[in-house]
Enzyme design. Structure first.
Site, PDB file in Angstrom:
ATOM      1  N   THR A  35       7.422  83.064  23.683  1.00  0.00           N
ATOM      2  CA  THR A  35       6.662  82.195  23.168  1.00  0.00           C
ATOM      3  C   THR A  35       5.807  82.908  22.165  1.00  0.00           C
ATOM      4  N   GLN A  92      -5.247  83.958  15.920  1.00  0.00           N
ATOM      5  CA  GLN A  92      -4.479  84.109  14.210  1.00  0.00           C
ATOM      6  C   GLN A  92      -3.502  83.408  13.927  1.00  0.00           C
ATOM      7  N   GLN A 113      24.335  81.018  48.227  1.00  0.00           N
ATOM      8  CA  GLN A 113      23.158  81.388  48.410  1.00  0.00           C
ATOM      9  C   GLN A 113      22.582  82.840  48.101  1.00  0.00           C
ATOM     10  N   TYR A 126      -9.058  86.052  19.950  1.00  0.00           N
ATOM     11  CA  TYR A 126      -8.194  86.527  18.886  1.00  0.00           C
ATOM     12  C   TYR A 126      -7.523  85.495  18.679  1.00  0.00           C
ATOM     13  N   GLY A 146      14.320  71.202  47.756  1.00  0.00           N
ATOM     14  CA  GLY A 146      13.411  69.540  47.412  1.00  0.00           C
ATOM     15  C   GLY A 146      11.737  70.563  47.571  1.00  0.00           C
ATOM     16  N   GLU A 166       4.351  85.442  21.532  1.00  0.00           N
ATOM     17  CA  GLU A 166       4.727  86.323  20.275  1.00  0.00           C
ATOM     18  C   GLU A 166       6.055  86.371  18.861  1.00  0.00           C
ATOM     19  N   SER A 184       3.383  82.941  13.795  1.00  0.00           N
ATOM     20  CA  SER A 184       3.371  84.478  13.968  1.00  0.00           C
ATOM     21  C   SER A 184       4.049  85.221  12.866  1.00  0.00           C
TER      22      SER A 184
HETATM   23  C1  LIG Z   1      11.924  64.870  43.309  1.00  0.00           C
HETATM   24  C2  LIG Z   1      12.876  64.611  44.687  1.00  0.00           C
HETATM   25  C3  LIG Z   1      13.175  62.634  45.218  1.00  0.00           C
HETATM   26  C4  LIG Z   1      13.809  62.398  46.255  1.00  0.00           C
HETATM   27  N1  LIG Z   1      14.081  61.299  46.962  1.00  0.00           N
HETATM   28  C5  LIG Z   1      14.659  61.273  48.169  1.00  0.00           C
HETATM   29  C6  LIG Z   1      14.575  60.002  48.561  1.00  0.00           C
HETATM   30  O1  LIG Z   1      14.046  59.149  48.091  1.00  0.00           O
HETATM   31  N2  LIG Z   1      14.883  59.881  50.372  1.00  0.00           N
HETATM   32  C7  LIG Z   1      15.353  61.191  50.786  1.00  0.00           C
HETATM   33  O2  LIG Z   1      16.259  61.047  51.783  1.00  0.00           O
HETATM   34  N3  LIG Z   1      15.592  62.568  50.041  1.00  0.00           N
HETATM   35  C8  LIG Z   1      14.421  62.700  48.659  1.00  0.00           C
HETATM   36  N4  LIG Z   1      14.207  63.989  48.576  1.00  0.00           N
HETATM   37  C9  LIG Z   1      14.874  64.618  49.326  1.00  0.00           C
HETATM   38  C10 LIG Z   1      16.936  64.991  48.794  1.00  0.00           C
HETATM   39  O3  LIG Z   1      17.311  64.428  48.646  1.00  0.00           O
HETATM   40  C11 LIG Z   1      16.346  67.179  49.055  1.00  0.00           C
HETATM   41  O4  LIG Z   1      15.687  67.716  48.481  1.00  0.00           O
HETATM   42  C12 LIG Z   1      18.118  66.996  49.030  1.00  0.00           C
HETATM   43  O5  LIG Z   1      18.682  66.739  49.531  1.00  0.00           O
HETATM   44  C13 LIG Z   1      18.723  68.493  48.730  1.00  0.00           C
HETATM   45  O6  LIG Z   1      17.996  69.552  50.498  1.00  0.00           O
HETATM   46  P1  LIG Z   1      17.056  69.889  50.698  1.00  0.00           P
HETATM   47  O7  LIG Z   1      15.689  69.491  50.178  1.00  0.00           O
HETATM   48  O8  LIG Z   1      16.777  70.230  52.648  1.00  0.00           O
HETATM   49  O9  LIG Z   1      17.650  71.797  50.211  1.00  0.00           O
HETATM   50  P2  LIG Z   1      18.098  72.563  51.285  1.00  0.00           P
HETATM   51  O10 LIG Z   1      19.501  71.862  51.349  1.00  0.00           O
HETATM   52  O11 LIG Z   1      17.208  73.382  52.113  1.00  0.00           O
HETATM   53  O12 LIG Z   1      18.449  74.110  50.729  1.00  0.00           O
HETATM   54  C14 LIG Z   1      17.680  75.081  50.357  1.00  0.00           C
HETATM   55  C15 LIG Z   1      18.280  76.020  49.162  1.00  0.00           C
HETATM   56  O13 LIG Z   1      20.021  75.895  51.007  1.00  0.00           O
HETATM   57  C16 LIG Z   1      21.020  76.269  49.811  1.00  0.00           C
HETATM   58  N5  LIG Z   1      22.138  75.310  51.105  1.00  0.00           N
HETATM   59  C17 LIG Z   1      21.939  74.087  52.030  1.00  0.00           C
HETATM   60  N6  LIG Z   1      23.021  74.301  52.317  1.00  0.00           N
HETATM   61  C18 LIG Z   1      24.018  75.035  51.952  1.00  0.00           C
HETATM   62  C19 LIG Z   1      25.078  75.521  52.393  1.00  0.00           C
HETATM   63  N7  LIG Z   1      25.641  74.786  53.414  1.00  0.00           N
HETATM   64  N8  LIG Z   1      26.230  76.031  51.911  1.00  0.00           N
HETATM   65  C20 LIG Z   1      25.432  76.521  49.967  1.00  0.00           C
HETATM   66  N9  LIG Z   1      23.914  76.634  50.228  1.00  0.00           N
HETATM   67  C21 LIG Z   1      23.432  75.924  50.812  1.00  0.00           C
HETATM   68  C22 LIG Z   1      21.392  75.448  48.764  1.00  0.00           C
HETATM   69  O14 LIG Z   1      21.824  75.216  48.101  1.00  0.00           O
HETATM   70  C23 LIG Z   1      19.555  75.237  48.163  1.00  0.00           C
HETATM   71  O15 LIG Z   1      19.696  76.875  47.238  1.00  0.00           O
HETATM   72  C24 LIG Z   1      14.249  63.941  47.424  1.00  0.00           C
HETATM   73  C25 LIG Z   1      13.954  65.519  46.906  1.00  0.00           C
HETATM   74  C26 LIG Z   1      13.205  65.594  45.579  1.00  0.00           C
HETATM   75  C27 LIG Z   1      13.620  66.665  44.968  1.00  0.00           C
HETATM   76  C1  LIG Z   2       0.126  79.869  26.383  1.00  0.00           C
HETATM   77  C2  LIG Z   2      -0.254  80.298  24.370  1.00  0.00           C
HETATM   78  C3  LIG Z   2      -0.567  81.118  24.493  1.00  0.00           C
HETATM   79  C4  LIG Z   2      -1.746  81.243  22.800  1.00  0.00           C
HETATM   80  N1  LIG Z   2      -2.595  82.461  22.817  1.00  0.00           N
HETATM   81  C5  LIG Z   2      -3.053  82.104  21.225  1.00  0.00           C
HETATM   82  C6  LIG Z   2      -4.100  83.264  21.297  1.00  0.00           C
HETATM   83  O1  LIG Z   2      -4.936  84.059  22.054  1.00  0.00           O
HETATM   84  N2  LIG Z   2      -3.770  84.250  19.631  1.00  0.00           N
HETATM   85  C7  LIG Z   2      -3.399  83.227  19.272  1.00  0.00           C
HETATM   86  O2  LIG Z   2      -2.935  83.255  17.738  1.00  0.00           O
HETATM   87  N3  LIG Z   2      -2.312  82.215  18.916  1.00  0.00           N
HETATM   88  C8  LIG Z   2      -1.880  82.677  20.333  1.00  0.00           C
HETATM   89  N4  LIG Z   2      -0.748  81.145  21.108  1.00  0.00           N
HETATM   90  C9  LIG Z   2       0.147  81.222  20.092  1.00  0.00           C
HETATM   91  C10 LIG Z   2       1.506  82.351  19.862  1.00  0.00           C
HETATM   92  O3  LIG Z   2       1.188  83.992  19.803  1.00  0.00           O
HETATM   93  C11 LIG Z   2       2.419  81.470  19.146  1.00  0.00           C
HETATM   94  O4  LIG Z   2       2.465  79.988  19.424  1.00  0.00           O
HETATM   95  C12 LIG Z   2       3.454  82.694  19.001  1.00  0.00           C
HETATM   96  O5  LIG Z   2       3.360  83.735  18.234  1.00  0.00           O
HETATM   97  C13 LIG Z   2       5.079  81.491  17.899  1.00  0.00           C
HETATM   98  O6  LIG Z   2       4.884  81.471  17.114  1.00  0.00           O
HETATM   99  P1  LIG Z   2       4.666  79.281  16.802  1.00  0.00           P
HETATM  100  O7  LIG Z   2       4.642  78.670  18.106  1.00  0.00           O
HETATM  101  O8  LIG Z   2       4.309  78.967  15.313  1.00  0.00           O
HETATM  102  O9  LIG Z   2       5.946  78.887  17.128  1.00  0.00           O
HETATM  103  P2  LIG Z   2       7.057  79.395  15.701  1.00  0.00           P
HETATM  104  O10 LIG Z   2       7.890  80.436  15.246  1.00  0.00           O
HETATM  105  O11 LIG Z   2       6.973  77.704  15.117  1.00  0.00           O
HETATM  106  O12 LIG Z   2       8.789  78.911  16.518  1.00  0.00           O
HETATM  107  C14 LIG Z   2       9.579  77.607  16.377  1.00  0.00           C
HETATM  108  C15 LIG Z   2      11.003  78.010  16.690  1.00  0.00           C
HETATM  109  O13 LIG Z   2      11.194  78.746  14.914  1.00  0.00           O
HETATM  110  C16 LIG Z   2      12.018  80.742  15.279  1.00  0.00           C
HETATM  111  N5  LIG Z   2      11.746  80.647  14.942  1.00  0.00           N
HETATM  112  C17 LIG Z   2      10.543  81.150  13.197  1.00  0.00           C
HETATM  113  N6  LIG Z   2      10.514  82.166  13.235  1.00  0.00           N
HETATM  114  C18 LIG Z   2      11.566  82.851  12.924  1.00  0.00           C
HETATM  115  C19 LIG Z   2      12.867  83.916  12.254  1.00  0.00           C
HETATM  116  N7  LIG Z   2      11.843  83.805  11.484  1.00  0.00           N
HETATM  117  N8  LIG Z   2      13.994  83.798  12.471  1.00  0.00           N
HETATM  118  C20 LIG Z   2      14.765  82.812  13.484  1.00  0.00           C
HETATM  119  N9  LIG Z   2      13.846  81.779  13.886  1.00  0.00           N
HETATM  120  C21 LIG Z   2      12.746  81.490  14.175  1.00  0.00           C
HETATM  121  C22 LIG Z   2      11.586  80.549  16.935  1.00  0.00           C
HETATM  122  O14 LIG Z   2      11.971  81.945  17.208  1.00  0.00           O
HETATM  123  C23 LIG Z   2      11.504  78.728  17.565  1.00  0.00           C
HETATM  124  O15 LIG Z   2      12.610  78.341  18.006  1.00  0.00           O
HETATM  125  C24 LIG Z   2      -0.302  80.834  21.537  1.00  0.00           C
HETATM  126  C25 LIG Z   2       0.328  80.500  22.196  1.00  0.00           C
HETATM  127  C26 LIG Z   2       0.733  79.723  23.808  1.00  0.00           C
HETATM  128  C27 LIG Z   2       1.838  79.126  23.628  1.00  0.00           C
END
Ligand SMILES: Cc1cc2nc3c(=O)[nH]c(=O)nc-3n(C[C@H](O)[C@H](O)[C@H](O)COP(=O)(O)OP(=O)(O)OC[C@H]3O[C@@H](n4cnc5c(N)ncnc54)[C@H](O)[C@@H]3O)c2cc1C
Ligand SMILES: Cc1cc2nc3c(=O)[nH]c(=O)nc-3n(C[C@H](O)[C@H](O)[C@H](O)COP(=O)(O)OP(=O)(O)OC[C@H]3O[C@@H](n4cnc5c(N)ncnc54)[C@H](O)[C@@H]3O)c2cc1C
Ligand SMILES: [Ca+2]
Lengths: 643, 643
Positions: free
Chosen positions: A402, A117, A310, A115, A381, A404, A124
């Site tokens: 997006t 367009q 949570q 499709y 994490g 549409e 759009s």
């Molecule tokens: C990209 C990335 C890089 C990282 N790099 C490092 C690094 O270099 N070294 C390192 O040591 N770690 C690293 N981490 C780990 C990171 O520190 C942990 O992911 C982070 O501390 C969150 O803990 P968790 O993943 O165990 O989440 P969890 O604590 O399991 O969280 C799960 C859910 O439970 C909720 N929750 C948990 N405890 C409570 C509470 N007491 N009260 C209310 N809600 C709670 C959270 O809000 C969350 O919604 C990394 C993680 C990521 C994603």
């Molecule tokens: C994963 C994916 C699959 C797709 N598959 C198809 C497909 O199979 N066939 C096809 O034909 N197309 C396809 N598309 C295209 C898709 O239909 C367009 O991306 C969509 O219509 C949005 O238009 P645009 O990207 O031009 O955004 P834009 O219209 O350029 O939007 C940019 C910004 O301007 C704002 N904006 C635009 N016009 C107005 C207005 N009149 N008033 C207020 N705000 C406005 C929007 O809200 C947005 O914030 C696909 C797109 C994606 C991402």
């Protein structure tokens, strides 16, 4: 609960059967999908599509079964566009003769269609499309051309590599100026070796958000260099070009076009609801497994699902999953209803339905992508790992916002809606929220009823609050628009407020449909009670979130707002013991969920550990690049050029 | 404006010089990063890290310059943890002797270190860590061991492949029971061939969200099997184990530990602000280029930045970018101030500062990841392409929400905050929002002043509204907590409300800091006026979003809320002509932005087109897989097995 979710016992059974069929077939494995290169991933998609088709034919699946099978294969690909957009377009826009010619080929996959367009510079707005089709009476052909770079077709799914044909949107042209917007069925690849036809440049538009995710799709770019196609490739159901080059309208009403759009949107809403429920299922199950911290008194660590913070983030999403599921079921019914009326040439409900879909889509998208991401964050994490399944779910689903040109459609939808409100017409039969004495009277009456501070435990009162909010916001917009110098200016100035009013209206509809649902007769012990709780959570958390809107109506007091918030806390505690059962009711296989964190058996840690070692980076212990880039650094042997 | 953004003329100049140095060096190219396989990407990171170090040494860059250079290289890698976590930990937790031994090696990259705290089954709760260190007096060694699968170290950045050493968090153990939580400096890889030491299992934990993005980092898994390390590898500044195995506290105050945490968080806030401003820069520039639809009267299409709906979504983000920038500058100052006080053994401001950081981090993260995603959506379909740069920006940045177990910290922060409020102490000197006559008196007084319906154009009045909101929410929480059976229960029950109160408080601080900024003397024609507008937009859009909170205080009327919303529309119109200049002031190179849509020259379409052809899928016109999976389908030659 399974039945309430699926809609019927039959629906539970078919879904289950198809899900298992897919899950047990090694060709449909997807656990290493995020590690494939773009080329491998695309090849894998071709393989799965062919295999799915083979199974559909072998097992003589019904259409319902085939659709479910494709759903559970869960890998975006050209097939989605072929069935979801190309075939419906031929049906909706082709003449009977054209349908007879092309549909059988499409049904057998002798041709693969997409499709087309959107263009590189135009989305759009079909009026802005630059691709031209110029009729040449001397040969009875159209000449298709992309006059500028910005006029390249850009985005169509399946166009880049898989399709042989397309349903093309472009401008008819007489060589000097733009005439009309028209549709064509147009071949782009040779059927013998799949290479592009002369004058056609075809390619893929490149990588998209995420690993795996939507990269399995060949969204394409297409450039025409004076490509000739016979006149009868124009889709002529709604308008025709004669042998002499005259453009004539047929007597088929234009409204029929909307039918297709409504259909497409209804599926988008359904997909959105699926994506949300998958994310919620993963987050709820993992929150019940994950333990962090204990009470201050020591003792074992607490399941994170027991933390109030949570719960406040997670349970409204659980309630939303149900809310959207039910509103989706209603939209599906509405679509059937509209289609039947269309067939009987009754166009009365169509504009309303198509508006409704626009909003549902907007609101829905706004809520759902945020919701998926929120589920990911709720997994801490580990939710950031591809093996959690959440990154792909998010990345595949976000473009639905997006597809549409959501905003544009929403604003257009609001216009119809508010023009009608302004003129006092009856617009929305499904939510009778206006007294016959006019809008202000209705608000006044509601304000009077707002005296009992605890009344928000009653669904009817809650509905009234949502009605008051939606009504007030619409009335305000209408009043402000009427103050503008012209209506067009008024709409443009007020469009952000209109959008907020539209969201309020959509939320009213969802709340209303949920309340209607729980008023039905629902079998199963305790099912109704659980749904009542979810319904209250859905409504009250929205009330809390948009409290300002409601306080401004005077239909709710600050005290009632605070009580509603307290009430929410209690509801969360009541839902907590059933939370896991409530997501198990979705009946998703581990294959479909595709998440180590959301495993049914809860055996999360060994699975995470095992997944890690599959990463190509672990093929060697000492990484590739050590000799060149790490060792010289560590050994102080970088070759420095002193300047 | 550049100077206001960067902080000083000097800052503009250094940043500019470093950004250009990186942009002009072919080794630092990143335009095909999302197409690399995991192994290629990791190798590329090793290469860039070594090259950056080479340049830093060759050019004898200062620390400030080196930090900026690394920032502009813009590829997550082991270096971030080495400098950002490992070195500060050795400084903060090592004795003077230990520092003398290890720091020079770390400064020269003779060792590469990371920060290993998180385990597979345990995150931010250090009390729950399962890795054990058992002292063996017979050899004067600790025996490091991972007793369970869940006790594997899991997540540490740089651990999987690059590091030779780590700063390890684990439990000291006497063979029978857990004793204390301790830190070690521990080698894991042999310095001669980089292979893991005996008893150490090391690997990467697998793919993460997005293509490219954070996959350049080797977040690692580590399992110890009775690994022996000398006693003096324990980081002994705060506590020691004697030769006999006795655990003794040193006299260094524990508060010093917070210093490191505060530092880490301050950088997280700064990074967040950078990520947001990059996304905003891309979205604003592209919105000025992108045209869609026209007026109803026909004519050329409109730049989408002119649509009110686009403005309402985009301009608050632009204002937020500035707001966070300024609050970040203030936090940096606060950190320096705290550090100086710490050195003078004055611990008075530390708990406050560390709470503040927690919230700033939470609020900030909640806002920013949504904001980056919103910028992506504002770019329509093209924002979904990797070449837009937005998917990677989002995926790299989202884990910042998780790094430190945001919720847990926020809740802990709230506790300190509210215990203090409850006890009536003076907690927050930076926002003097409490009258000496007590909290309710303050609210009463504010309510009285709330009579002029247009008063919200005045910053002082706006600030008062934010004060009233934060105050009311804190007071409410305190009252409700005091009703609970115990304080612990009260906190747990009320934690979601505490979190909302904390967010309100953080927003108050940001608004206050922004207002203070625009009250300063700001050079440059029109700069001050522009910042005043942004400040109003920032504050009023928050007011509109959280109107319920403010209406509930009685310090704002519904009418004032509506007027504030109208006022916003006017401010958007006023900012519109300068929007592009306001993002140009960030002074980002095209290399750093890494976005085809955000190009400085606006030449978007040819660049998008060109990028597309780089995708590996375009290496052949007919795709790999055609012969096996597409041709049999099209030619009706699938080998069916009739069942
Ligand atoms: C990209 C990335 C890089 C990282 N790099 C490092 C690094 O270099 N070294 C390192 O040591 N770690 C690293 N981490 C780990 C990171 O520190 C942990 O992911 C982070 O501390 C969150 O803990 P968790 O993943 O165990 O989440 P969890 O604590 O399991 O969280 C799960 C859910 O439970 C909720 N929750 C948990 N405890 C409570 C509470 N007491 N009260 C209310 N809600 C709670 C959270 O809000 C969350 O919604 C990394 C993680 C990521 C994603
Ligand atoms: C994963 C994916 C699959 C797709 N598959 C198809 C497909 O199979 N066939 C096809 O034909 N197309 C396809 N598309 C295209 C898709 O239909 C367009 O991306 C969509 O219509 C949005 O238009 P645009 O990207 O031009 O955004 P834009 O219209 O350029 O939007 C940019 C910004 O301007 C704002 N904006 C635009 N016009 C107005 C207005 N009149 N008033 C207020 N705000 C406005 C929007 O809200 C947005 O914030 C696909 C797109 C994606 C991402
Ligand atoms: Ca990839």
């Amino acid at each position: 609960m399974k039945v309430a979710w699926a809609g019927s016992q039959h629906a539970v059974e078919v879904a289950d059967r198809m899900a298992r069929l897919v899950a047990s077939d090694p060709v449909f494995r997807k656990d290493t999908r995020t590690m494939l290169s773009r080329k491998e991933l695309f090849k894998d998609t071709l393989k799965k599509a062919a295999h799915a088709w083979k199974r559909i034919v072998e097992l003589r699946l019904t259409e319902e079964e085939a659709n479910l099978l494709r759903l559970y294969v869960d890998q975006p690909g050209y097939v989605d566009l072929h069935w979801g957009m190309f075939v419906p377009a031929i049906k909706g826009q082709g003449t009977e003769e054209q349908q007879k010619k092309w549909l059988p080929m499409a049904y057998k996959f002798q041709i693969i269609g997409c499709y087309a367009q959107t263009e590189l510079g135009h989305g759009s707005n079909v009026q802005g499309l630059e691709t031209t089709a110029t009729f040449d009476p001397s040969t009875d052909e159209f000449v298709m051309h992309s006059p500028t770079l910005a006029s390249c077709k850009w985005w169509p799914g399946g166009l880049g590599k898989a399709s042989t044909s397309l349903r093309l949107s472009c401008s008819s042209h007489n060589g000097r100026k733009r005439l009309w917007h028209t549709w064509f069925h147009c071949a782009v690849a040779k059927l013998d070796d799949h290479s592009p036809l002369p004058g056609v440049t075809l390619g893929d538009i490149g990588g998209k958000f995420g690993s795996g995710a939507y990269n399995s799709m060949d969204n394409g770019v297409l450039r025409f260099d004076h490509v000739r196609i016979p006149r009868d490739q124009m889709l002529m159901r709604l308008s025709q070009v004669t042998r002499e080059g005259k453009y004539v309208h047929s007597d088929v009403p234009k409204q029929l076009l909307y039918g297709t759009m409504v259909y497409v949107r209804q599926t988008i809403v359904a997909d959105a609801s699926k994506a949300l429920s998958r994310a919620v299922c993963i987050a709820v199950r993992y929150s019940a497994i994950r333990k962090q911290f204990g009470s201050q008194a020591g003792g074992p660590e607490t399941q994170v699902i027991n933390y109030k913070t949570q719960q406040r983030r997670l349970f409204p999403l659980l309630a939303s999953a149900y809310a959207y599921r039910f509103v989706g079921q209603w939209l599906k019914w509405l679509y059937t209803d509209v289609t039947q009326k269309l067939e009987a040439k009754d166009y009365s409900t169509l504009p309303e339905a198509s508006c409704l879909y626009c909003w549902a889509q907007v609101c829905d998208n706004i809520c759902h992508t945020d919701a998926i991401e929120e589920c990911r964050k709720l997994c801490g994490g580990h939710g950031y790992l591809n093996s959690s399944g959440l990154p792909e779910l998010f990345a595949v689903y976000v473009p639905a916002c997006t597809y549409e040109g959501a905003m544009r459609f929403a604003v257009a939808g609001c216009k119809v809606f508010d023009e009608d409100r302004l003129s006092g017409g009856h617009w929305e039969p499904t939510c009778r929220h206006r007294s016959s004495h006019g809008q202000h009277t209705a608000l006044d009456a509601m304000q009077k009823r707002c005296k009992y501070s605890r009344r928000l435990v009653n669904p009817a009162a809650v509905k009234e609050v949502f009605e008051a909010r939606a009504l007030r916001m619409a009335v305000n917009c209408a009043q402000n628009i009427s103050k503008a110098p012209s209506q067009e200016e008024g709409f443009s100035e007020l469009s952000p407020d209109l959008l907020e009013a539209a969201v309020a209206h959509v939320q009213l509809i969802i709340v209303t449909k949920f309340i209607e649902k729980i008023e039905e007769d629902i079998p199963g012990p305790g099912v109704k009670e659980q749904l009542q709780k979810l319904c209250s959570i859905y409504a009250l958390h929205l009330l809390h979130k948009h409290l300002g809107d409601s306080l401004s109506t005077g239909c709710v007091t600050a005290r009632q707002g605070a009580l509603a918030n307290e009430q929410l806390g209690k509801l969360y505690a009541q839902v907590r013991p059933n939370a896991v059962a409530l997501v198990d009711a979705f009946d998703y296989t581990d294959h479909y969920l595709g998440s180590v964190l959301g495993r049914y058996d809860g055996d999360v840690y060994p699975a995470l550990y095992e997944e890690a070692w599959k990463d190509p980076l672990n093929e060697t212990v000492v990484p590739d690049g050590y000799q060149e880039h790490l060792r010289p650094l560590l050994k102080q042997q970088l070759k420095l050029s002193r300047l």
